[in-house]
Design a protein around this motif. Sequence first.
Motif, PDB file in Angstrom:
ATOM      1  N   ILE A 205     -10.295   1.005  -7.150  1.00 49.85           N
ATOM      2  CA  ILE A 205      -9.937   1.523  -6.436  1.00 49.85           C
ATOM      3  C   ILE A 205      -8.352   1.560  -6.690  1.00 49.85           C
ATOM      4  N   ILE A 206      -7.336   3.291  -6.737  1.00 48.87           N
ATOM      5  CA  ILE A 206      -6.205   2.608  -6.496  1.00 48.87           C
ATOM      6  C   ILE A 206      -5.725   3.321  -5.714  1.00 48.87           C
ATOM      7  N   VAL A 207      -4.397   1.955  -4.576  1.00 47.63           N
ATOM      8  CA  VAL A 207      -3.948   2.198  -3.908  1.00 47.63           C
ATOM      9  C   VAL A 207      -2.708   2.914  -3.763  1.00 47.63           C
ATOM     10  N   MET A 208      -2.486   4.024  -3.068  1.00 46.41           N
ATOM     11  CA  MET A 208      -1.289   4.316  -3.313  1.00 46.41           C
ATOM     12  C   MET A 208      -0.461   4.232  -1.823  1.00 46.41           C
ATOM     13  N   ASN A 209       1.080   4.678  -1.941  1.00 47.52           N
ATOM     14  CA  ASN A 209       2.235   5.016  -0.422  1.00 47.52           C
ATOM     15  C   ASN A 209       3.018   5.238  -0.899  1.00 47.52           C
ATOM     16  N   ASN A 210       4.022   6.627  -0.547  1.00 52.37           N
ATOM     17  CA  ASN A 210       4.612   6.820  -0.603  1.00 52.37           C
ATOM     18  C   ASN A 210       4.802   7.203  -2.058  1.00 52.37           C
ATOM     19  N   GLY A 211       4.283   7.558  -2.585  1.00 54.96           N
ATOM     20  CA  GLY A 211       3.756   8.450  -4.827  1.00 54.96           C
ATOM     21  C   GLY A 211       3.998   7.682  -5.612  1.00 54.96           C
ATOM     22  N   ASP A 212       3.797   6.321  -5.011  1.00 57.01           N
ATOM     23  CA  ASP A 212       3.421   4.681  -5.770  1.00 57.01           C
ATOM     24  C   ASP A 212       2.647   4.502  -5.624  1.00 57.01           C
ATOM     25  N   ILE A 213       1.895   3.739  -7.052  1.00 58.61           N
ATOM     26  CA  ILE A 213       0.900   2.809  -6.954  1.00 58.61           C
ATOM     27  C   ILE A 213       0.672   1.550  -6.607  1.00 58.61           C
ATOM     28  N   GLN A 214       0.519   1.056  -5.538  1.00 58.79           N
ATOM     29  CA  GLN A 214       0.546   0.331  -4.851  1.00 58.79           C
ATOM     30  C   GLN A 214      -0.390  -1.120  -5.266  1.00 58.79           C
ATOM     31  N   GLN A 215      -1.703  -0.712  -5.951  1.00 55.52           N
ATOM     32  CA  GLN A 215      -2.711  -1.365  -6.985  1.00 55.52           C
ATOM     33  C   GLN A 215      -3.656  -0.907  -7.695  1.00 55.52           C
ATOM     34  N   VAL A 216      -4.061  -1.454  -8.136  1.00 53.02           N
ATOM     35  CA  VAL A 216      -5.135  -0.756  -9.198  1.00 53.02           C
ATOM     36  C   VAL A 216      -6.115  -1.856  -8.410  1.00 53.02           C
ATOM     37  N   GLY A 217      -7.691  -2.366  -8.481  1.00 51.84           N
ATOM     38  CA  GLY A 217      -8.723  -3.053  -8.728  1.00 51.84           C
ATOM     39  C   GLY A 217      -9.736  -2.773  -8.189  1.00 51.84           C
ATOM     40  N   SER A 218     -10.886  -3.779  -8.115  1.00 53.64           N
ATOM     41  CA  SER A 218     -12.292  -3.469  -7.928  1.00 53.64           C
ATOM     42  C   SER A 218     -11.755  -3.824  -5.892  1.00 53.64           C
ATOM     43  N   PRO A 219     -12.913  -3.253  -5.232  1.00 52.77           N
ATOM     44  CA  PRO A 219     -13.033  -3.002  -3.711  1.00 52.77           C
ATOM     45  C   PRO A 219     -12.749  -4.576  -3.874  1.00 52.77           C
ATOM     46  N   HIS A 220     -13.989  -5.599  -4.067  1.00 54.18           N
ATOM     47  CA  HIS A 220     -13.034  -6.604  -4.005  1.00 54.18           C
ATOM     48  C   HIS A 220     -11.089  -7.014  -4.071  1.00 54.18           C
ATOM     49  N   GLU A 221     -11.070  -6.777  -4.878  1.00 58.02           N
ATOM     50  CA  GLU A 221      -9.894  -7.386  -5.416  1.00 58.02           C
ATOM     51  C   GLU A 221      -9.048  -6.822  -4.266  1.00 58.02           C
ATOM     52  N   ARG A 227      -2.293  -7.107  -3.428  1.00 61.94           N
ATOM     53  CA  ARG A 227      -0.754  -7.520  -4.328  1.00 61.94           C
ATOM     54  C   ARG A 227       0.288  -7.554  -3.119  1.00 61.94           C
ATOM     55  N   ASN A 228       0.288  -6.800  -2.250  1.00 65.94           N
ATOM     56  CA  ASN A 228       1.301  -7.088  -1.273  1.00 65.94           C
ATOM     57  C   ASN A 228       1.121  -6.731   0.213  1.00 65.94           C
ATOM     58  N   ALA A 229       1.675  -6.669   0.886  1.00 67.08           N
ATOM     59  CA  ALA A 229       1.618  -6.925   2.227  1.00 67.08           C
ATOM     60  C   ALA A 229       1.364  -5.282   2.758  1.00 67.08           C
ATOM     61  N   PHE A 230       1.374  -4.491   1.930  1.00 70.43           N
ATOM     62  CA  PHE A 230       1.109  -2.915   2.456  1.00 70.43           C
ATOM     63  C   PHE A 230      -0.586  -2.302   2.256  1.00 70.43           C
ATOM     64  N   VAL A 231      -0.647  -3.230   1.171  1.00 70.11           N
ATOM     65  CA  VAL A 231      -2.517  -3.066   0.794  1.00 70.11           C
ATOM     66  C   VAL A 231      -2.781  -4.012   1.270  1.00 70.11           C
ATOM     67  N   ALA A 232      -2.422  -5.000   1.713  1.00 76.66           N
ATOM     68  CA  ALA A 232      -3.331  -5.972   2.811  1.00 76.66           C
ATOM     69  C   ALA A 232      -3.839  -5.357   4.453  1.00 76.66           C
ATOM     70  N   ASN A 233      -2.715  -5.069   5.076  1.00 71.20           N
ATOM     71  CA  ASN A 233      -2.706  -4.253   6.398  1.00 71.20           C
ATOM     72  C   ASN A 233      -3.026  -2.989   5.833  1.00 71.20           C
ATOM     73  N   PHE A 234      -3.615  -1.731   4.908  1.00 75.39           N
ATOM     74  CA  PHE A 234      -4.544  -1.061   4.551  1.00 75.39           C
ATOM     75  C   PHE A 234      -5.800  -0.596   4.696  1.00 75.39           C
ATOM     76  N   VAL A 235      -6.058  -1.519   3.625  1.00 79.31           N
ATOM     77  CA  VAL A 235      -7.042  -2.385   3.173  1.00 79.31           C
ATOM     78  C   VAL A 235      -7.741  -3.023   4.246  1.00 79.31           C
TER      79      VAL A 235
END
Length: 373
Positions: A205-221, A227-235
Amino acid sequence: MKVVLQDLVKRFADSDRAAVNKINLVIEEGELAVLLGPSGCGKTTTLRMIAGLEQPDSGRITIAERDITDLAPKDRRVAMVFQNFSMYPTMNVYDNIAFPLHAVKMKRGEIDRTVREVAALVNIDHLLSRSVRQVSGGEAQRVALARAMVRRPEVFLMDEPLSNLDAKLRVQLRTEIKRLHQDTGTTFIFVTHDQEEAMTLGDKIIVMNNGDIQQVGSPHEVFFAPRNAFVANFVGTPSMNMLHGAVKSADNGGYRIQLPGFELVLPARFHDGLARMAGSRVIWGIRPEAIRLVAETGENTISGEVELVEALGSRDLIFVRAAEQLFGIIVDAQESLAVGATCRLHFAGGQMHLFDAESERSLGNILPPSVPP
Ligand SMILES: Nc1ncnc2c1ncn2[C@@H]1O[C@H](COP(=O)(O)OP(=O)(O)O)[C@@H](O)[C@H]1O
Ligand SMILES: [Mg+2]
């Protein structure tokens, strides 16, 4: 085939910020990669650049080590399926699927074999003689998948292909896309804003926000170790409970965190991250399924009252007001509580997330179950 994006930038003339802001990404051969992010984060633009429908301002795209950045779409050996697919309304299903093969002048016998093979892959072999006006939404989307697959692309791009379908059909086609991926072994890049769809489909999964990649990882990761509060909140749904707080050193050499209305002891997992951190402002978080209802008072336990109950099926989402905060908690339906009931919430250290309030970066992660400790 392996797809590599290198320092890819796309800026639209009428906008002051980049739609895609210098992203780097490697998608391995045969992977099912999902670009996930809120509307407007640059997912479609990224996909269209891979397909050749949009030219990047700078950066390179390679497929199987071949630089395709300046190639025409038809020379890239990629296929793309959109949310709003179009078909030739006067043709039947068979001819719609065969159309791209006539365009490349394939022999009739080979066209027939290919169309039937691909139709079988997406379970529409019984519909081939039907007019496309007479197929349902789900069947139409299968025809679109078949038509895109028929030229045996090296990379299969899908831009929210399920978003227009009703919920049940969406889940069913999701499973079929996963099977299609397994059966063909083709590299798939799938775009969605739906985190549940991303989690169930993706190898990566490649999580994006505002044109940037926030994190790349498995669904579990991305779920357990954001990696950051955005990913924590979005996923994750319902969303993680998150509060701003201040970190204090405790007498025993550890740390405590002052949250609005209550204080918690932080586990040792965060000590390194906190020691390296200049400020003491943090964002603390815990997932709704990680809060436990307990009978006894004790460390990291506060009491509250149930304010709202939402039935989810086998489980309930209850909202508990405690220390003037509202916590979402997932409980088994059998152990659920009624509105007005009092209860105690326990926040286990092993389930807590912590982020630097300034950079929003994680200060120490929960290890995903797939990673040995
Ligand atoms: N053709 C275009 N012209 C101008 N701006 C565009 C164009 N396409 C997309 N954008 C802008 O680029 C950003 C990313 O859009 P897009 O890639 O479509 O996002 P997503 O697919 O993640 O919803 C958005 O701010 C959008 O408004
Ligand atoms: Mg889009």
